[in-house]
Write a protein that holds these residues in place. Sequence first.
Motif, short mmCIF file in Angstrom:
data_model
loop_
_atom_site.label_atom_id
_atom_site.label_comp_id
_atom_site.label_asym_id
_atom_site.label_seq_id
_atom_site.Cartn_x
_atom_site.Cartn_y
_atom_site.Cartn_z
N PHE A 1 0.83 -1.21 0.00
CA PHE A 1 0.00 0.00 0.00
C PHE A 1 0.86 1.26 0.00
CE2 PHE A 1 -3.84 -2.30 1.88
CZ PHE A 1 -4.49 -2.31 0.66
N PHE A 2 1.98 1.24 0.73
CA PHE A 2 2.86 2.41 0.75
C PHE A 2 3.46 2.64 -0.64
CE2 PHE A 2 7.04 4.37 1.29
CZ PHE A 2 6.65 5.55 1.89
N GLN B 1 2.23 1.72 -3.52
CA GLN B 1 1.16 2.13 -4.40
C GLN B 1 0.83 3.61 -4.18
OE1 GLN B 1 0.10 0.28 -6.74
NE2 GLN B 1 -1.62 1.43 -7.47
N TRP B 2 0.81 4.04 -2.92
CA TRP B 2 0.53 5.44 -2.62
C TRP B 2 1.59 6.34 -3.24
CZ3 TRP B 2 3.79 8.55 0.25
CH2 TRP B 2 3.30 9.83 0.50
N SER B 3 2.84 5.95 -3.14
CA SER B 3 3.94 6.75 -3.67
C SER B 3 3.83 6.88 -5.19
CB SER B 3 5.27 6.12 -3.28
OG SER B 3 6.33 6.85 -3.82
N LEU C 1 1.10 6.51 -7.10
CA LEU C 1 -0.08 7.30 -7.45
C LEU C 1 0.15 8.78 -7.17
CD1 LEU C 1 -2.96 4.99 -6.24
CD2 LEU C 1 -2.24 5.45 -8.58
N SER C 2 0.88 9.08 -6.11
CA SER C 2 1.19 10.47 -5.78
C SER C 2 2.02 11.11 -6.88
CB SER C 2 1.93 10.52 -4.45
OG SER C 2 2.41 11.81 -4.20
N ASN C 3 3.02 10.41 -7.38
CA ASN C 3 3.86 10.95 -8.45
C ASN C 3 3.08 11.14 -9.74
OD1 ASN C 3 6.36 11.43 -7.23
ND2 ASN C 3 6.85 9.26 -7.30
N THR D 1 -0.20 11.65 -10.03
CA THR D 1 -1.12 12.77 -9.84
C THR D 1 -0.38 14.10 -9.94
OG1 THR D 1 -2.44 11.39 -8.36
CG2 THR D 1 -2.82 13.76 -8.27
N CYS D 2 0.80 14.16 -9.36
CA CYS D 2 1.59 15.40 -9.44
C CYS D 2 2.04 15.68 -10.86
CB CYS D 2 2.78 15.31 -8.49
SG CYS D 2 2.32 15.44 -6.77
N ASN E 1 6.22 14.56 -6.81
CA ASN E 1 5.55 15.04 -5.60
C ASN E 1 6.47 15.95 -4.79
OD1 ASN E 1 7.23 12.99 -4.76
ND2 ASN E 1 5.66 11.87 -3.63
#
Length: 131
Positions: free
Chosen positions: A45-46, A48-50, A52-54, A56-57, A110
């Motif tokens: 999950f961590f 995946q979050w990283s 998706l954050s990049n 999105t940015c 990000n």
Amino acid sequence: MIIKKVINIILSLIFLIITSLIWGVKQADLALFIGSVLTFVGVAFFAQWSLLSNITCSIILFFNHPVKLNDSIIILESKDYVIEGRVVDIGLFFVTLETKESGKITLPNNIFILKSIKNITNEIKISNDNV
């Protein structure tokens, strides 16, 4: 609907516990297995979050950021440390800067969004227009 799902999950857990007791699974082995699975899921999950954050940015950089390709910028990391360079590439995960001192630097999107950035390309254009 929600109550049915909760009841089904609870009944499934009770079934798994009873089955493991019948098969003779030791509690220490079961706790080790559950801990390993939860650790693996947490790391996944961590990551995946990283990612998706990049991504999105990068969309924000593409549509709404004042910095474009070939702009000369200064990234204000802290009071004593700044990064000065020219934007060479804006990718899906990284922004690549070309600096005079150390060559190319890649920054995650990000981080690039979070830092204070001074665009000096516009200042150069304005000073050239006044001359």
